[in-house]
Structure formats: structure tokens, C-alpha cells
Scaffold this motif. Structure first.
Motif, mmCIF file in Angstrom:
data_model
loop_
_atom_site.group_PDB
_atom_site.id
_atom_site.type_symbol
_atom_site.label_atom_id
_atom_site.label_comp_id
_atom_site.label_asym_id
_atom_site.label_seq_id
_atom_site.Cartn_x
_atom_site.Cartn_y
_atom_site.Cartn_z
ATOM 1 N N CYS A 35 60.039 22.665 -71.973
ATOM 2 C CA CYS A 35 59.298 23.242 -73.084
ATOM 3 C C CYS A 35 58.066 23.972 -72.559
ATOM 4 C CB CYS A 35 58.887 22.121 -74.040
ATOM 5 S SG CYS A 35 57.785 22.665 -75.353
ATOM 6 N N GLU A 37 55.571 24.846 -74.231
ATOM 7 C CA GLU A 37 54.392 24.410 -74.965
ATOM 8 C C GLU A 37 53.803 23.140 -74.367
ATOM 9 O OE1 GLU A 37 52.631 25.709 -77.631
ATOM 10 O OE2 GLU A 37 53.728 27.499 -77.059
ATOM 11 N N CYS A 38 54.637 22.140 -74.162
ATOM 12 C CA CYS A 38 54.108 20.846 -73.728
ATOM 13 C C CYS A 38 54.622 20.438 -72.363
ATOM 14 C CB CYS A 38 54.424 19.769 -74.763
ATOM 15 S SG CYS A 38 56.151 19.259 -74.793
ATOM 16 N N CYS A 49 62.293 21.109 -78.790
ATOM 17 C CA CYS A 49 61.564 20.094 -78.046
ATOM 18 C C CYS A 49 61.368 18.866 -78.927
ATOM 19 C CB CYS A 49 60.211 20.649 -77.606
ATOM 20 S SG CYS A 49 59.221 19.448 -76.717
ATOM 21 N N ALA A 51 59.538 16.461 -78.195
ATOM 22 C CA ALA A 51 58.185 15.945 -78.012
ATOM 23 C C ALA A 51 57.187 16.618 -78.933
ATOM 24 C CB ALA A 51 57.759 16.106 -76.561
ATOM 25 N N CYS A 52 57.239 17.957 -79.020
ATOM 26 C CA CYS A 52 56.236 18.673 -79.815
ATOM 27 C C CYS A 52 56.855 19.496 -80.938
ATOM 28 C CB CYS A 52 55.381 19.559 -78.914
ATOM 29 S SG CYS A 52 56.228 21.046 -78.327
ATOM 30 N N TRP A 54 58.607 22.269 -80.590
ATOM 31 C CA TRP A 54 58.760 23.692 -80.275
ATOM 32 C C TRP A 54 60.239 24.040 -80.174
ATOM 33 C CZ3 TRP A 54 61.275 26.133 -76.338
ATOM 34 C CH2 TRP A 54 61.022 27.519 -76.185
HETATM 35 ZN ZN LIG Z 1 57.314 20.574 -76.280
#
Ligand SMILES: [Zn+2]
Length: 59
Positions: A35, A37-38, A49, A51-52, A54
Motif C-alpha cells: 500500500c 499510503e501506509c 488495503c 490496514a487503512c 486505500w
Molecule cells: Zn494501507
């Protein structure tokens, strides 16, 4: 140094890393998607993603 990074510095930074701002998409790290982003790593089958949240821009 009290000078904040200016746009030229940012452009140079991005150029060194590719053109991530032009075409949002997964980074690739070995056999994983990463990702942008993160930085979370996911299987190639991942579509977003976990996790975040995205996801790459749809074509
Ligand atoms: Zn992410």
C-alpha cells in the motif's frame, strides 16, 4: 536550517521514487503488493488495503 522544503525538493523526492502522484497504484515488494499510503503488505489477490482502506483508482 529553518527553511521548509520547497516544491522543487518535493518534486525531486517524488522523481527519485517514481511517479506515484501521477498514477496511484500498488507498490510491489517481492511477491507482495504494498500500500502506497501506509506501506502495508498484501497478497497479489488483494483489491484494497485492509490496514487503512486505500484502494487503487479504478481504470
Ligand atoms: Zn494501507
Amino acid at each position: 536550517m529553518a527553511t521548509a522544503p520547497d516544491e522543487a525538493d518535493v518534486d525531486e523526492f517524488l522523481s527519485n521514487r517514481g511517479h506515484e502522484t501521477e498514477r496511484p497504484g500498488w507498490e510491489h515488494d517481492y511477491a507482495k503488493k504494498q500500500c502506497p499510503e501506509c506501506g502495508g503488505l498484501h497478497d497479489e489477490a488483494a483489491t484494497e488495503c485492509s490496514a487503512c482502506g486505500w484502494r487503487p483508482r479504478a481504470d
